[in-house]
Design a protein around this motif. Sequence first.
Motif, short mmCIF file in Angstrom:
data_model
loop_
_atom_site.label_atom_id
_atom_site.label_comp_id
_atom_site.label_asym_id
_atom_site.label_seq_id
_atom_site.Cartn_x
_atom_site.Cartn_y
_atom_site.Cartn_z
N SER A 58 62.13 19.84 -45.69
CA SER A 58 60.95 19.50 -46.48
C SER A 58 60.56 20.68 -47.37
O SER A 58 60.02 21.69 -46.91
CB SER A 58 59.79 19.14 -45.56
N SER A 61 57.28 23.00 -47.79
CA SER A 61 56.96 24.11 -46.89
C SER A 61 57.45 25.44 -47.44
O SER A 61 56.86 26.49 -47.18
CB SER A 61 57.54 23.86 -45.50
N ASP A 79 63.94 17.03 -48.70
CA ASP A 79 62.85 16.06 -48.84
C ASP A 79 61.95 16.61 -49.93
O ASP A 79 61.39 17.69 -49.78
CB ASP A 79 62.10 15.96 -47.49
N SER A 102 59.60 11.48 -51.44
CA SER A 102 58.35 10.87 -50.97
C SER A 102 57.21 11.27 -51.91
O SER A 102 57.36 12.19 -52.71
CB SER A 102 57.98 11.37 -49.57
N ARG A 149 57.71 3.54 -47.46
CA ARG A 149 57.01 4.42 -46.53
C ARG A 149 55.86 3.64 -45.94
O ARG A 149 54.94 3.25 -46.65
CB ARG A 149 56.49 5.68 -47.22
N GLY A 201 52.25 13.40 -40.06
CA GLY A 201 51.39 14.55 -40.25
C GLY A 201 52.17 15.79 -39.88
O GLY A 201 53.38 15.72 -39.68
N SER A 202 51.47 16.89 -39.80
CA SER A 202 52.16 18.16 -39.59
C SER A 202 51.61 18.88 -38.37
O SER A 202 50.48 18.61 -37.94
CB SER A 202 51.97 19.03 -40.84
N GLY A 239 57.11 17.00 -39.30
CA GLY A 239 55.86 17.15 -38.57
C GLY A 239 55.91 17.89 -37.25
O GLY A 239 54.87 18.18 -36.67
N LEU A 240 57.14 18.19 -36.78
CA LEU A 240 57.20 18.88 -35.49
C LEU A 240 56.55 20.26 -35.61
O LEU A 240 56.81 21.00 -36.56
CB LEU A 240 58.67 19.00 -35.06
N GLU A 273 62.88 15.00 -41.70
CA GLU A 273 62.35 15.83 -42.80
C GLU A 273 61.58 17.03 -42.26
O GLU A 273 60.39 17.19 -42.53
CB GLU A 273 61.42 14.98 -43.68
N PRO A 274 62.23 17.90 -41.50
CA PRO A 274 61.50 19.03 -40.92
C PRO A 274 61.19 20.10 -41.98
O PRO A 274 62.00 20.36 -42.86
CB PRO A 274 62.48 19.59 -39.89
N GLY A 275 60.01 20.66 -41.90
CA GLY A 275 59.66 21.78 -42.77
C GLY A 275 59.24 22.96 -41.92
O GLY A 275 60.00 23.90 -41.66
N ARG A 276 58.03 22.86 -41.41
CA ARG A 276 57.43 23.95 -40.64
C ARG A 276 58.28 24.43 -39.47
O ARG A 276 58.41 25.64 -39.24
CB ARG A 276 56.07 23.48 -40.11
N TYR A 371 54.50 26.93 -45.78
CA TYR A 371 53.20 26.74 -46.42
C TYR A 371 52.52 28.09 -46.68
O TYR A 371 51.31 28.21 -46.62
CB TYR A 371 52.31 25.80 -45.59
C1 LIG Z 1 54.98 17.64 -45.52
C2 LIG Z 1 55.98 16.60 -45.27
C3 LIG Z 1 57.05 16.84 -44.40
C4 LIG Z 1 57.22 18.12 -43.63
O1 LIG Z 1 56.23 18.33 -42.68
P1 LIG Z 1 56.38 19.53 -41.64
O2 LIG Z 1 55.17 19.42 -40.80
O3 LIG Z 1 56.42 20.80 -42.43
O4 LIG Z 1 57.62 19.32 -40.87
C5 LIG Z 1 58.00 15.85 -44.26
N1 LIG Z 1 57.90 14.67 -44.93
C6 LIG Z 1 56.88 14.41 -45.77
C7 LIG Z 1 56.85 13.12 -46.48
C8 LIG Z 1 55.89 15.36 -45.97
O5 LIG Z 1 54.87 15.08 -46.79
#
Ligand SMILES: *Cc1c(COP(=O)(O)O)cnc(C)c1O
Length: 418
Positions: A58, A61, A79, A102, A149, A201-202, A239-240, A273-276, A371
């Motif tokens: 993602s 982030s 993502d 997205s 979505r 969510g995150s 969101g993990l 879609e991992p970011g954090r 972030y």
């Molecule tokens: C922000 C977001 C993510 C990533 O979320 P994390 O909590 O950072 O893993 C993934 N998908 C979508 C659609 C987002 O808006």
Amino acid sequence: MHHFHYQKDELYCEQVPVSEIARNVGTPFYLYSHATLRQHFRAFDGAFSDLKHLTCFSMKSNASLAVLRLFAVEGGGADIVSGGELYRALKAGVDSQKIVYSGVGKSIEELKYALQSNILLFNVESSQEISLLNDVARDLEKKAPIAIRVNPDIDPQTHPYIATGLKESKFGIDINESLKEYARAATLDQLVVSGVSCHLGSQLVRTDPFLDALKKLQGLIKTLKHSGIVLRYLDLGGGLGITYDNEDPPHPKEYADAIQKALDTKDLTLILEPGRVIMGNGGILVTKVLYTKDAREKKFTIVDAGMNDLIRPSLYGSFHGVQPVKTSGRKKIKMDIVGPICESGDFFAKDREVETLEPGELLAIMSSGAYGFSMSSNYNSRPRVAEVMVKGRQYDIIRARETYEDLVKGERIPDFLL
Ligand SMILES: *Cc1c(COP(=O)(O)O)cnc(C)c1O
């Protein structure tokens, strides 16, 4: 696990003393550990190795080209949530067939750009977007692969600003309404109805909300199948959560195992879609103490980084560890760590016990990889800071510190003011 650690009294990133980088690069700067990021990516992606899956990092982030490149080399996708992120992803060498898009507000120009780039999947979020995408695709003589979505109405038990899958949230299409939209999309010539997506969510620290969402999505997939709409992709979003302070989120392996167990088919390709969880603990913000100040009620430590560089504490009241780059053995006292910005919300920590600090000493704001830079701004006309990546004994500046000229780039004083 991360590779920011003390040797004797000094904070190192992998094999480089953080103070050495500060001497050469100046402060403040973001510092990322290559080994940490790669390890986090592999741990996450590897946890799903028994399933057909795609890990799309993602980008919101952290959108640095070097960071994206690292994950692209590892086989990751992206993502994205804007045309700018698409541009960066392609520039970094991410395979366009591994890009999912997205966002509630994709513009017509952004839809065109993404269609021309042949991305894997549009995660569409409204009825009007579905129609517009079909029109744009017709103009370009392209087919647009879509996932709707859906909003599964699940409480992720996180900060309200980063909860996105509740029914009052602006994101996605209500899961019950989505059947109608699927049926309509299936009649539109330029769309290929390919999947379903959600993002709850995150900073989620439990697996239950993910499993609840998965259950609802699988129910929807079955209903669609009965009406002749067969999906290929199940996108569970990101969101993990991670440990900033004393949170105890599931390890990616635990998360993946729970999902795998709950899946009722192996036919679908899972998109994540991992970011954090990958970035967060892979980076720190290094800042220098400018002044210390004893006010009547409080002791303040004023540092050279501000809320424009890292806004999470101001925006969400988030916790970030604060550690001295050289430990001194001096006694710990309670202090507020604040920045130079003219806002009372400009703080990194409040009433935090930290070793007494002197002007000129360096502090690390921990867990700042996600972030952090990506949400930074030029507020108070502060040039955005440098970003540095360490790999073993080497390091490189992956983004130069902005200059004052950068601050006014593109600005113009109109003739009528001359
Ligand atoms: C922000 C977001 C993510 C990533 O979320 P994390 O909590 O950072 O893993 C993934 N998908 C979508 C659609 C987002 O808006």
